[in-house]
Design an enzyme around this catalytic site. Structure first.
Site, PDB file in Angstrom:
ATOM      1  N   SER A 131       2.328  -7.600  -1.261  1.00  0.00           N
ATOM      2  CA  SER A 131       1.549  -6.791  -0.325  1.00  0.00           C
ATOM      3  C   SER A 131       1.909  -7.037   1.130  1.00  0.00           C
ATOM      4  CB  SER A 131       0.057  -7.058  -0.537  1.00  0.00           C
ATOM      5  OG  SER A 131      -0.226  -8.450  -0.435  1.00  0.00           O
ATOM      6  N   HIS A 137      -4.695  -9.329   5.366  1.00  0.00           N
ATOM      7  CA  HIS A 137      -3.317  -8.829   5.382  1.00  0.00           C
ATOM      8  C   HIS A 137      -2.943  -8.416   6.808  1.00  0.00           C
ATOM      9  CE1 HIS A 137      -3.933  -8.425   1.011  1.00  0.00           C
ATOM     10  NE2 HIS A 137      -2.614  -8.464   0.927  1.00  0.00           N
TER      11      HIS A 137
END
Length: 270
Positions: free
Chosen positions: A48, A251
């Site tokens: 990711s 993230h």
């Protein structure tokens, strides 16, 4: 005699023209392989942190892989004249996933590979969830279990993965993109103990990945320095805190890819 002179002059012009045409033809022939040799054929592999999860804008065709045009591989490809770009990074990917589903994108003609992998192998997603909702001790216990995996099992998985990448793309420059520390220092909604514990785990993960990348003769980009001063709770954070959708939490955001990872990749690729 005059006719002879004119004939000789004409012949000289023919010889000069022939020489020029030969030189031009040779230059064109040489230009073809030179151009081919300089062509960039880029494959972006990983999890990711490479796919662009956290940017909030994803290619619907990528499904749950959450690949984004705002992720550093897409940004780098757009900024350079690439002959081909294979973007196969996928949210949630482990080293096993990369070997099974992403390595097939590599070719003997691939010239550049970027890869971000390893965090999911040690359950880092579960760790940050525990640290978010659990106690300081719960967080410490979860990190300790992950660090055991980092020390004992991750090196072998990385070695196997890096060897497969080199075997499939033996002429490629391989750049291993490391993970950043998640949190900045200073005031924050998460306890100082948890932040320190998570950042220490990020240090161990970075050191381990850097060591295996060096053993494979790959280039390592340290995400910690690329994101320095821009962790969660910084004045200008390049990493999401807890956000919606939840999968975007922890993230890199758009600024993280554009201002953190992209310049760091540019610095080592020239």
């Amino acid at each position: 005699m005059f006719l002879t002179f004119r004939a000789e002059a004409a012949m000289r012009r023919v010889r000069v023209l022939a020489t020029l045409l030969t030189a031009v033809a040779a230059a064109l022939l040489l230009a073809v392989p030179a151009s081919a040799a300089g062509a960039i054929r880029y494959a972006a592999l990983g999890d990711s942190y490479a796919s662009g999860t956290g940017t909030g804008q994803y290619d619907p065709a990528s499904g749950s892989c959450n690949r984004s045009a705002l992720a550093y591989p897409s940004l780098w490809s757009s900024a350079h004249q690439v002959a081909s770009f294979s973007f196969v990074a996928c949210s949630g990917a482990t080293t096993d996933d990369l070997l099974a589903n992403q390595a097939s994108a590599l070719r003997t003609t691939t010239t550049l590979v970027t890869v971000s992998i390893g965090g999911n192998d040690v359950g880092f997603g579960d760790v940050v969830t525990t640290c978010t909702i659990g106690s300081d001790q719960d967080c410490a216990n979860a990190v300790q279990r992950a660090e055991t995996e980092v020390r004992n099992t991750l090196p072998g998985k990385l070695d196997r993965t890096y060897a497969a990448i080199h075997g499939a793309a033996p002429s490629a420059r391989v750049v291993v993109m490391g993970y950043p520390r998640l949190f900045a220092t200073g005031a924050c909604w998460l306890s100082a103990s948890k932040r320190t514990t998570l950042n220490d785990a990020a240090d161990l993960l970075a050191t381990t990945i850097a060591g295996r990348a060096a053993a494979a003769h790959f280039t390592f980009v340290d995400g910690r320095s690329a994101f320095a001063g821009h962790g969660i709770c910084a004045a200008s954070p390049w990493i999401n805190g807890v956000t919606w959708p939840v999968s975007d939490s922890y993230h890199p955001n758009r600024a993280g890819h554009a201002n953190g990872y992209l310049p760091a990749l540019d610095a080592v690729t020239g």
